[in-house]
Design a protein around this motif. Structure first.
Motif, PDB file in Angstrom:
ATOM      1  N   ASN A 108       0.825  -1.202   0.000  1.00 40.05           N
ATOM      2  CA  ASN A 108       0.000   0.000   0.000  1.00 40.05           C
ATOM      3  C   ASN A 108       0.861   1.254   0.000  1.00 40.05           C
ATOM      4  O   ASN A 108       0.503   2.279  -0.598  1.00 40.05           O
ATOM      5  N   ILE A 138      -5.024  -2.802   1.593  1.00 36.88           N
ATOM      6  CA  ILE A 138      -4.177  -2.418   0.458  1.00 36.88           C
ATOM      7  C   ILE A 138      -5.090  -1.984  -0.685  1.00 36.88           C
ATOM      8  O   ILE A 138      -5.737  -2.802  -1.337  1.00 36.88           O
ATOM      9  N   THR A 139      -5.167  -0.695  -0.920  1.00 37.38           N
ATOM     10  CA  THR A 139      -6.085  -0.163  -1.937  1.00 37.38           C
ATOM     11  C   THR A 139      -5.410   0.770  -2.932  1.00 37.38           C
ATOM     12  O   THR A 139      -5.997   1.096  -3.964  1.00 37.38           O
ATOM     13  N   SER A 140      -4.192   1.202  -2.650  1.00 37.05           N
ATOM     14  CA  SER A 140      -3.526   2.171  -3.535  1.00 37.05           C
ATOM     15  C   SER A 140      -2.995   1.475  -4.786  1.00 37.05           C
ATOM     16  O   SER A 140      -2.782   0.267  -4.811  1.00 37.05           O
TER      17      SER A 140
END
Length: 443
Positions: A108, A138-140
């Motif tokens: 991330n 974890i999204t980025s």
């Protein structure tokens, strides 16, 4: 706001393990640091900053990561050492305890690596800092379109994976599937053209899953990229069989710039083993996709990932894999011995394959691969082909690739530095001395 003054005149050394995606990301990090005034350290020069981008696909990869970190620390005493990548995500605390490591960043944090690096570099302390979000957080998405030391550009179109195969830790290391917009990727492709890019490789973890974030589709992405003026060639790094649609195959067959070159993971030719792996297809679907590609693109190069010796793979199941691959018109096999990964559900599967059997099975598949690759190359001897040449050292043969990924060698006597990154027509001769390429003669 990043204070670049602290980086002016500094040098950096980089080390990357693992997949093409990692190499692309490292190259992008290097370009960002260069814009901040950081120069890549020359060979043998002591660097001020070391960046290690790690892999964790096997326990051997983990071991190599630790070795690489220790080696970089020894070779660059006093350097500020940053470790990122899959191993850093999965074992952040362990990595932070390695002597000499200053900063550990998970998946991330990779998207804002430069900001983390700047903060920690300016405020360096004796206590290592590590940041690694849990998988669900974890999204980025870390954008990357970089050439590095190669002629080809590598465009990251997707990250993460939702498949959770029983042997794999990648979803835990990179998070769930996510992607940027088609518009942003088209813009990156256009920017690559302004930098001289003629060939772009689409990379990601499970790129056929593109679109979950934006409501778009991989086929829509392919069509949009195909319209970017100045890009002569696109290659798709890897596509899961169940995501390689007939519509996509048909489009690539008549496309302006997408090459007749596919990489399609199989892992096992046994339906029972595929079930144990929690793969999303069976051997018949895989077979249908291969035959469909060859029907529309007879000269297509098809690479295949195969895993040997996974839990549950009896001798009978391995023979099913061997027989299937022997019969199918594939070009090259990428053979990986199964590796036990802590925390994976594969550890609950009975029947463990011995290391001796893994080596024997790997050897047989590699021999099959060599035979298939050489037969594929031999079919093209005497033909004419368009080649994109790559830079060669003075006095060395110049190499390049045809549209369907045949590696060719132009003798040093005929080579010219001006041929670098140029598309040229050649006549294909016989194999070179080590059978790694076909000889080429300019037309």
């Amino acid at each position: 706001m990043i204070d670049t003054s602290a980086f002016q005149g500094k040098t950096a050394a980089y080390f990357t393990l693992g997949c093409k995606l990692n190499f692309s990301e490292t190259s992008t990090f290097g370009e960002m640091l260069q814009q901040m005034g950081v120069r890549t350290a020359a060979k043998g020069e002591r660097a001020d900053i070391c960046l290690i981008n790690t892999c964790s696909v096997t326990d051997v990869a983990d071991h190599k990561c630790r070795q690489a970190i220790h080696r970089m620390v020894r070779q660059h005493p006093g350097a500020f050492v940053v470790v990122t990548g899959c191993y850093a995500q999965l074992e952040a605390e362990t990595v932070s305890q390695i002597e000499g490591v200053d900063l550990v960043l998970g998946s991330n944090e990779k998207a804002t690596l430069i900001q983390y690096l700047s903060d920690a570099f300016v405020n360096r302390s004796s206590t290592p800092v590590f940041h690694a979000q849990k998988t669900k957080d974890i999204t980025s998405f870390a954008h990357s379109c970089s050439r590095g030391n190669r002629t080809r550009f590598f465009l990251k179109v997707q990250d993460g994976c939702d498949y959770f195969c029983t042997y794999c830790t990648i979803p835990y290391a990179r998070g769930f599937s996510r992607n940027p917009s088609i518009a942003s990727l088209v813009e990156q492709a256009r920017r690559a053209v302004t930098q001289g890019g003629k060939e772009i490789v689409l990379t990601g973890v499970n790129i056929g899953d593109f679109g979950k974030t934006t409501g778009e589709s991989f086929l829509q992405l392919v069509k949009a990229l195909d319209e970017v003026e100045g890009v002569s060639r696109y290659r798709i790094s890897s596509l899961e069989p169940d995501l390689l649609t007939d519509e996509l195959i048909s489009y690539c067959a008549k496309s302006r710039a997408f090459m007749p070159h596919f990489h399609i993971p199989l892992q096992s030719g046994s339906d029972e083993v595929l079930r144990l792996m929690h793969r999303h297809y069976d051997s018949q679907l895989f077979t249908d996709k291969i035959l469909r590609v060859k029907e529309l693109m007879p000269d297509a190069f098809i690479g295949v990932d195969v895993m040997v010796g996974c839990r549950g793979e009896t001798e009978e199941y391995f023979e099913q894999t061997y027989d299937l691959l022997q019969q199918l018109p594939v070009t090259q096999l990428h053979v990986f011995p199964y590796s036990e990964r802590p925390g994976t559900s594969a550890l609950h599967i009975p029947y463990v394959v011995s290391e001796k059997d893994k080596k024997q099975r790997s050897k047989r598949l590699l021999q099959l691969s060599d035979a298939k690759t050489q037969a594929f190359y031999a079919q093209h001897i005497g033909q004419q082909a368009e080649v994109l040449f790559e830079r060669a050292s003075r006095g060395r043969d110049m190499h390049g690739f045809t549209r369907n990924y045949l590696r060719v060698a132009l003798s040093a006597a005929d080579a010219c530095p001006n041929y670098d990154n140029q598309l040229m027509m050649v006549s294909l001769g016989d194999f070179n001395h080590d059978k790694s390429a076909l000889t080429a003669h300019l037309i």
